[in-house]
Motif scaffolding. Structure first.
Motif, PDB file in Angstrom:
ATOM      1  N   ASP A   6     -30.153 -30.124  63.306  1.00  0.00           N
ATOM      2  CA  ASP A   6     -30.286 -29.506  61.981  1.00  0.00           C
ATOM      3  C   ASP A   6     -29.177 -29.969  61.028  1.00  0.00           C
ATOM      4  O   ASP A   6     -29.435 -30.254  59.860  1.00  0.00           O
ATOM      5  CB  ASP A   6     -30.266 -27.979  62.100  1.00  0.00           C
ATOM      6  CG  ASP A   6     -31.507 -27.460  62.815  1.00  0.00           C
ATOM      7  OD1 ASP A   6     -32.528 -28.186  62.822  1.00  0.00           O
ATOM      8  OD2 ASP A   6     -31.462 -26.333  63.353  1.00  0.00           O
ATOM      9  N   ASP A   7     -27.932 -30.031  61.526  1.00  0.00           N
ATOM     10  CA  ASP A   7     -26.787 -30.364  60.651  1.00  0.00           C
ATOM     11  C   ASP A   7     -26.444 -31.852  60.682  1.00  0.00           C
ATOM     12  O   ASP A   7     -25.455 -32.279  60.070  1.00  0.00           O
ATOM     13  CB  ASP A   7     -25.550 -29.558  61.078  1.00  0.00           C
ATOM     14  CG  ASP A   7     -25.768 -28.059  60.865  1.00  0.00           C
ATOM     15  OD1 ASP A   7     -26.460 -27.703  59.885  1.00  0.00           O
ATOM     16  OD2 ASP A   7     -25.259 -27.272  61.681  1.00  0.00           O
ATOM     17  N   LEU A  11     -23.604 -33.849  58.214  1.00  0.00           N
ATOM     18  CA  LEU A  11     -22.348 -34.265  58.828  1.00  0.00           C
ATOM     19  C   LEU A  11     -22.204 -35.792  58.861  1.00  0.00           C
ATOM     20  O   LEU A  11     -21.110 -36.328  58.670  1.00  0.00           O
ATOM     21  CB  LEU A  11     -22.246 -33.690  60.242  1.00  0.00           C
ATOM     22  CG  LEU A  11     -22.138 -32.149  60.305  1.00  0.00           C
ATOM     23  CD1 LEU A  11     -22.220 -31.664  61.740  1.00  0.00           C
ATOM     24  CD2 LEU A  11     -20.845 -31.685  59.638  1.00  0.00           C
ATOM     25  N   TYR A  12     -23.333 -36.501  59.092  1.00  0.00           N
ATOM     26  CA  TYR A  12     -23.270 -37.958  59.108  1.00  0.00           C
ATOM     27  C   TYR A  12     -22.940 -38.499  57.711  1.00  0.00           C
ATOM     28  O   TYR A  12     -22.133 -39.434  57.550  1.00  0.00           O
ATOM     29  CB  TYR A  12     -24.592 -38.539  59.605  1.00  0.00           C
ATOM     30  CG  TYR A  12     -24.614 -40.036  59.731  1.00  0.00           C
ATOM     31  CD1 TYR A  12     -23.675 -40.707  60.514  1.00  0.00           C
ATOM     32  CD2 TYR A  12     -25.570 -40.804  59.062  1.00  0.00           C
ATOM     33  CE1 TYR A  12     -23.690 -42.094  60.640  1.00  0.00           C
ATOM     34  CE2 TYR A  12     -25.597 -42.186  59.192  1.00  0.00           C
ATOM     35  CZ  TYR A  12     -24.657 -42.825  59.978  1.00  0.00           C
ATOM     36  OH  TYR A  12     -24.673 -44.211  60.096  1.00  0.00           O
ATOM     37  N   ARG A  20     -14.464 -40.992  58.446  1.00  0.00           N
ATOM     38  CA  ARG A  20     -14.282 -40.358  59.754  1.00  0.00           C
ATOM     39  C   ARG A  20     -14.613 -38.873  59.625  1.00  0.00           C
ATOM     40  O   ARG A  20     -14.769 -38.351  58.529  1.00  0.00           O
ATOM     41  CB  ARG A  20     -12.866 -40.550  60.252  1.00  0.00           C
ATOM     42  CG  ARG A  20     -11.786 -39.880  59.410  1.00  0.00           C
ATOM     43  CD  ARG A  20     -10.422 -40.070  60.025  1.00  0.00           C
ATOM     44  NE  ARG A  20      -9.391 -39.311  59.307  1.00  0.00           N
ATOM     45  CZ  ARG A  20      -8.138 -39.145  59.732  1.00  0.00           C
ATOM     46  NH1 ARG A  20      -7.773 -39.710  60.894  1.00  0.00           N
ATOM     47  NH2 ARG A  20      -7.253 -38.454  59.039  1.00  0.00           N
ATOM     48  N   ILE A  21     -14.682 -38.187  60.791  1.00  0.00           N
ATOM     49  CA  ILE A  21     -14.960 -36.753  60.814  1.00  0.00           C
ATOM     50  C   ILE A  21     -14.276 -36.172  62.032  1.00  0.00           C
ATOM     51  O   ILE A  21     -14.195 -36.808  63.104  1.00  0.00           O
ATOM     52  CB  ILE A  21     -16.488 -36.476  60.836  1.00  0.00           C
ATOM     53  CG1 ILE A  21     -16.767 -34.972  60.714  1.00  0.00           C
ATOM     54  CG2 ILE A  21     -17.127 -37.043  62.101  1.00  0.00           C
ATOM     55  CD1 ILE A  21     -18.246 -34.651  60.576  1.00  0.00           C
ATOM     56  N   ALA A  26     -17.892 -32.035  64.158  1.00  0.00           N
ATOM     57  CA  ALA A  26     -19.157 -32.678  64.548  1.00  0.00           C
ATOM     58  C   ALA A  26     -19.866 -31.978  65.699  1.00  0.00           C
ATOM     59  O   ALA A  26     -21.015 -32.321  66.027  1.00  0.00           O
ATOM     60  CB  ALA A  26     -18.898 -34.132  64.924  1.00  0.00           C
ATOM     61  N   GLU A  27     -19.200 -30.970  66.277  1.00  0.00           N
ATOM     62  CA  GLU A  27     -19.795 -30.284  67.440  1.00  0.00           C
ATOM     63  C   GLU A  27     -21.155 -29.631  67.140  1.00  0.00           C
ATOM     64  O   GLU A  27     -22.024 -29.586  68.014  1.00  0.00           O
ATOM     65  CB  GLU A  27     -18.807 -29.252  67.987  1.00  0.00           C
ATOM     66  CG  GLU A  27     -17.643 -29.890  68.733  1.00  0.00           C
ATOM     67  CD  GLU A  27     -16.695 -28.840  69.302  1.00  0.00           C
ATOM     68  OE1 GLU A  27     -16.941 -27.631  69.029  1.00  0.00           O
ATOM     69  OE2 GLU A  27     -15.749 -29.226  69.991  1.00  0.00           O
ATOM     70  N   PRO A  28     -21.411 -29.086  65.914  1.00  0.00           N
ATOM     71  CA  PRO A  28     -22.747 -28.493  65.651  1.00  0.00           C
ATOM     72  C   PRO A  28     -23.882 -29.513  65.696  1.00  0.00           C
ATOM     73  O   PRO A  28     -25.058 -29.120  65.723  1.00  0.00           O
ATOM     74  CB  PRO A  28     -22.594 -27.910  64.244  1.00  0.00           C
ATOM     75  CG  PRO A  28     -21.131 -27.707  64.064  1.00  0.00           C
ATOM     76  CD  PRO A  28     -20.483 -28.843  64.797  1.00  0.00           C
TER      77      PRO A  28
END
Length: 316
Positions: A6-7, A11-12, A20-21, A26-28
């Protein structure tokens, strides 16, 4: 196959903008790692760096394109393997389509209604004698009356016993107006319906719950010849009874029974073939025995053979 989270899109996109992230952020969206869109930052394990979209897309498409190519090669190989048999398969399909198995009363009646609805010239029917129920009578009238009204000729064969069946006589009386002809004969084996010399229906099981719809020209032509053979040897329903006494004191029905007795048939089989109940059949056998002076069943067969009554068809 891994599904898109979904996320993941949000996030990408954020990782691409920032370069970077954080791993925690990025865990979700674990699918980003599963799709190899993010990889660990070699300088800081707490961060992830995005894979450029063109590189990521190429990595995802390469195995799919290889699988598609493999499938196409397989399809091409199968086509080449089966190509020599395609003409034979077409012939088989044509033969299969000419014989249709109809299971159940509803499907049989639906096919009959369709065929009679399309009938334009003539319908031929063979109906071994039995007690016609009111429901069967009404269904037959509903199917046949429109044929008469649009000028289709109907010829129907019954057994002689139909002359003593009020329901069948009433049915024939309602449709006899010049376009419908009814005759009787001593023996009929199975039902038969032929429409316009192009489609025929015959039973495939004794309980009448399975029928065959035949459209093969050779089969229909054979059944037409069989019908005409029986028709030429039958008696119009409007003429006198075929049970009248013939020469030698033997009635027509007793003559038919005599033929079957000499052939070795038992009472039940004779009754079924002549469309009568067993009690009536045995009464006729008793009268036949009395007329020939027989004292036993074995003697009756001998006397029938010796009397010459079975040879009368050969007399001009």
């Amino acid at each position: 196959m891994t599904e898109w989270c979904d996320d993941a899109s949000r996030l990408y996109a954020a990782a691409l903008r920032a370069g970077r992230i954080a791993r925690a952020d990025a865990e979700p969206a674990p699918c980003l790692m599963e799709f190899a869109l993010l990889h660990p930052d070699p300088d800081d394990p707490e961060w992830l760096r995005p894979i450029p979209p063109a590189v990521a897309l190429s990595r995802q498409l390469n195995p799919l394109e290889k699988e598609i190519a493999d499938r196409r090669r397989l399809a091409t190989g199968l086509t080449e393997t089966f190509q020599p048999f395609m003409a034979l398969g077409t012939q088989l399909a044509a033969t299969s389509d000419s014989i249709t198995v109809l299971e159940g009363g509803e499907r049989i009646n639906a096919a009959l209604n369709m065929a009679t609805g399309q009938c334009q010239a003539e319908m031929l029917t063979v109906q071994p004698s039995d007690r016609m129920s009111e429901r069967s009578l009404l269904r037959g009238l509903e199917r046949d009356r429109p044929l008469i009204e649009r000028g289709v000729r109907i010829r129907t064969l019954y057994q002689h016993t139909a002359r003593y069946n009020p329901e069948q006589l009433a049915y024939a009386a309602q449709l006899s107006n010049g376009k419908a002809e009814y005759r009787t004969i001593d023996e009929l084996v199975e039902r038969l319906i032929i429409c316009d010399e192009s489609v025929a229906f015959i039973p495939a099981r004794d309980d009448q719950q399975v029928a065959l719809e035949l459209r093969h020209p050779g089969l229909v032509r054979y059944l037409l010849k069989l019908f005409e053979y029986l028709w030429d040897r039958s008696v119009p329903l409007s003429t006198g009874t075929p049970y009248e006494t013939a020469r030698g004191g033997i009635t027509e029905i007793q003559y038919s029974i005599a033929k079957l007795l000499v052939e070795g048939h038992v009472d039940e089989a004779i009754a079924r073939r002549l469309g009568m109940n067993v009690r009536t059949c045995r009464a006729h056998i008793a009268k036949l025995a009395s007329a020939l002076g027989s004292g036993s069943r074995a003697q009756l067969g001998y006397l029938i053979a010796q009397s010459g009554i079975l040879e009368r068809e050969q007399v001009p």
